[in-house]
Each structure stands twice: as C-alpha cells, then as structure tokens.
Design a protein around this motif. Structure first.
Motif, PDB file in Angstrom:
ATOM      1  N   LEU A   1     -69.457 101.327 -79.081  1.00  0.00           N
ATOM      2  CA  LEU A   1     -70.678 100.889 -78.403  1.00  0.00           C
ATOM      3  C   LEU A   1     -71.493 100.002 -79.328  1.00  0.00           C
ATOM      4  O   LEU A   1     -71.646 100.290 -80.514  1.00  0.00           O
ATOM      5  CB  LEU A   1     -71.508 102.101 -77.982  1.00  0.00           C
ATOM      6  N   PRO A   2     -72.029  98.902 -78.811  1.00  0.00           N
ATOM      7  CA  PRO A   2     -72.833  98.019 -79.665  1.00  0.00           C
ATOM      8  C   PRO A   2     -74.167  98.663 -80.026  1.00  0.00           C
ATOM      9  O   PRO A   2     -74.805  99.302 -79.193  1.00  0.00           O
ATOM     10  CB  PRO A   2     -73.036  96.782 -78.799  1.00  0.00           C
ATOM     11  N   ILE A   3     -74.560  98.500 -81.286  1.00  0.00           N
ATOM     12  CA  ILE A   3     -75.886  98.934 -81.727  1.00  0.00           C
ATOM     13  C   ILE A   3     -76.786  97.704 -81.728  1.00  0.00           C
ATOM     14  O   ILE A   3     -77.783  97.658 -81.024  1.00  0.00           O
ATOM     15  CB  ILE A   3     -75.828  99.601 -83.121  1.00  0.00           C
ATOM     16  N   VAL A   4     -76.422  96.707 -82.524  1.00  0.00           N
ATOM     17  CA  VAL A   4     -77.083  95.393 -82.522  1.00  0.00           C
ATOM     18  C   VAL A   4     -76.028  94.342 -82.851  1.00  0.00           C
ATOM     19  O   VAL A   4     -75.044  94.637 -83.515  1.00  0.00           O
ATOM     20  CB  VAL A   4     -78.264  95.289 -83.522  1.00  0.00           C
ATOM     21  N   ALA A   5     -76.242  93.130 -82.373  1.00  0.00           N
ATOM     22  CA  ALA A   5     -75.279  92.070 -82.638  1.00  0.00           C
ATOM     23  C   ALA A   5     -75.955  90.709 -82.644  1.00  0.00           C
ATOM     24  O   ALA A   5     -76.943  90.498 -81.937  1.00  0.00           O
ATOM     25  CB  ALA A   5     -74.168  92.094 -81.596  1.00  0.00           C
ATOM     26  N   VAL A   6     -75.397  89.831 -83.453  1.00  0.00           N
ATOM     27  CA  VAL A   6     -75.775  88.417 -83.454  1.00  0.00           C
ATOM     28  C   VAL A   6     -74.433  87.683 -83.394  1.00  0.00           C
ATOM     29  O   VAL A   6     -73.789  87.447 -84.409  1.00  0.00           O
ATOM     30  CB  VAL A   6     -76.562  88.028 -84.730  1.00  0.00           C
ATOM     31  N   LEU A   7     -74.006  87.386 -82.175  1.00  0.00           N
ATOM     32  CA  LEU A   7     -72.683  86.801 -81.941  1.00  0.00           C
ATOM     33  C   LEU A   7     -72.803  85.454 -81.243  1.00  0.00           C
ATOM     34  O   LEU A   7     -73.802  85.194 -80.569  1.00  0.00           O
ATOM     35  CB  LEU A   7     -71.840  87.741 -81.062  1.00  0.00           C
ATOM     36  N   PRO A   8     -71.772  84.621 -81.381  1.00  0.00           N
ATOM     37  CA  PRO A   8     -71.773  83.372 -80.614  1.00  0.00           C
ATOM     38  C   PRO A   8     -71.875  83.675 -79.118  1.00  0.00           C
ATOM     39  O   PRO A   8     -71.394  84.716 -78.646  1.00  0.00           O
ATOM     40  CB  PRO A   8     -70.413  82.747 -80.949  1.00  0.00           C
ATOM     41  N   SER A   9     -72.488  82.773 -78.367  1.00  0.00           N
ATOM     42  CA  SER A   9     -72.760  83.010 -76.944  1.00  0.00           C
ATOM     43  C   SER A   9     -71.486  83.222 -76.116  1.00  0.00           C
ATOM     44  O   SER A   9     -71.533  83.877 -75.086  1.00  0.00           O
ATOM     45  CB  SER A   9     -73.573  81.855 -76.368  1.00  0.00           C
ATOM     46  N   TYR A  10     -70.368  82.687 -76.567  1.00  0.00           N
ATOM     47  CA  TYR A  10     -69.129  82.827 -75.800  1.00  0.00           C
ATOM     48  C   TYR A  10     -68.425  84.170 -76.027  1.00  0.00           C
ATOM     49  O   TYR A  10     -67.417  84.447 -75.400  1.00  0.00           O
ATOM     50  CB  TYR A  10     -68.159  81.673 -76.123  1.00  0.00           C
ATOM     51  N   MET A  11     -68.973  85.028 -76.897  1.00  0.00           N
ATOM     52  CA  MET A  11     -68.376  86.334 -77.160  1.00  0.00           C
ATOM     53  C   MET A  11     -69.132  87.419 -76.417  1.00  0.00           C
ATOM     54  O   MET A  11     -70.357  87.430 -76.413  1.00  0.00           O
ATOM     55  CB  MET A  11     -68.364  86.641 -78.656  1.00  0.00           C
ATOM     56  N   ASP A  12     -68.387  88.326 -75.817  1.00  0.00           N
ATOM     57  CA  ASP A  12     -68.951  89.457 -75.092  1.00  0.00           C
ATOM     58  C   ASP A  12     -69.191  90.608 -76.075  1.00  0.00           C
ATOM     59  O   ASP A  12     -68.247  91.132 -76.663  1.00  0.00           O
ATOM     60  CB  ASP A  12     -67.987  89.877 -73.982  1.00  0.00           C
ATOM     61  N   GLU A  13     -70.446  90.981 -76.230  1.00  0.00           N
ATOM     62  CA  GLU A  13     -70.842  92.017 -77.192  1.00  0.00           C
ATOM     63  C   GLU A  13     -70.124  93.345 -76.947  1.00  0.00           C
ATOM     64  O   GLU A  13     -69.677  94.000 -77.895  1.00  0.00           O
ATOM     65  CB  GLU A  13     -72.363  92.202 -77.081  1.00  0.00           C
ATOM     66  N   GLU A  14     -69.996  93.741 -75.683  1.00  0.00           N
ATOM     67  CA  GLU A  14     -69.336  95.007 -75.351  1.00  0.00           C
ATOM     68  C   GLU A  14     -67.856  94.970 -75.733  1.00  0.00           C
ATOM     69  O   GLU A  14     -67.321  95.921 -76.299  1.00  0.00           O
ATOM     70  CB  GLU A  14     -69.473  95.299 -73.849  1.00  0.00           C
TER      71      GLU A  14
END
Length: 128
Positions: A38-51
């Motif tokens: 489960l994601p806690i926090v993320a700073v990912l490129p917009s094309y990546m799905d955090e889940e």
C-alpha cells in the motif's frame, strides 16, 4: 500495558520525498510503501500508477526476502534493478516501510547509494 500510537506525519514524509526527487535531475521518482503493497507517500512521474508501483515494490521485496532466507544471506537491506532505461532501488525502512527510488542511467551509482542511505535514515526518523 498501553502502547502509545503516534500518527505518521504524511506531510513531512511527502516533503522529504519531494526534496529527495528535486535534489537531482537524475532521480525520476520515489515512493514509500508498506510491506503489503500500500502506498504511504509517493512522488512519481505522472504516467506511473502509485497503487501499481507500490504493489510491485512490495512483491519484489517479499521475493527478495525469501531468496535471502533460502540462500542464507540474512535480512535483505536493498534490492537493485539495473535496466536499459535506468535503475530501481528498493531499500528497507524498518518493518513498516520500503523506500523505492527510480533513477536515470546518467546517475552516478556511488552518489545514488549515499543519497538513498541518507534518505532512508531521514525517513526512518520520521516514521518513529
């Protein structure tokens, strides 16, 4: 016996991750995930799905831990993927979290490893 439960300060974690990503152009994204994906926090490129990224990170760590155990390597501290387009590093942040870093091929691996270690130390202090 009562246990005091401190709330995790998601804003401070988000700031720490954002600062890590913005500190160098060679870091493309980071995420802090629970061991169960489960994601806690993320700073990912917009094309990546955090889940999806979180679930894959947890699956890889779980497999790495099993390999470490089966091959008598002990606890796994870090898993690295060296791909054609860049690097993925998964670092253990204690029992509660896994730190995922995505970096370009241009990054200097030694500096990346030092920065990841510093970030993990900071994240662990924020999780306490």
């Amino acid at each position: 016996m009562l246990h005091s439960i401190m709330a995790i300060d998601a804003a401070k974690l988000q700031t720490a991750l954002h600062n890590f990503v913005s500190g160098t152009s060679d870091i493309e994204g980071v995420a802090l995930v629970t061991p169960d994906g489960l994601p806690i926090v993320a700073v990912l490129p917009s094309y990546m799905d955090e889940e999806r990224v979180s679930a894959m990170a947890a699956a890889l760590v779980s497999l790495g831990e099993r390999i470490g155990s089966e091959l008598l390597r002990g606890n796994v501290n870090q898993i690295a993927i060296d791909g054609e387009e860049g690097y993925c590093i998964l670092s253990n942040c204690g029992e509660e979290a896994v730190f995922l870093v995505l970096a370009t091929r241009m990054v200097k691996k030694g500096i990346l490893n030092l920065e990841v270690k510093r970030a993990v130390d900071e994240i662990q202090s924020l999780l306490m």
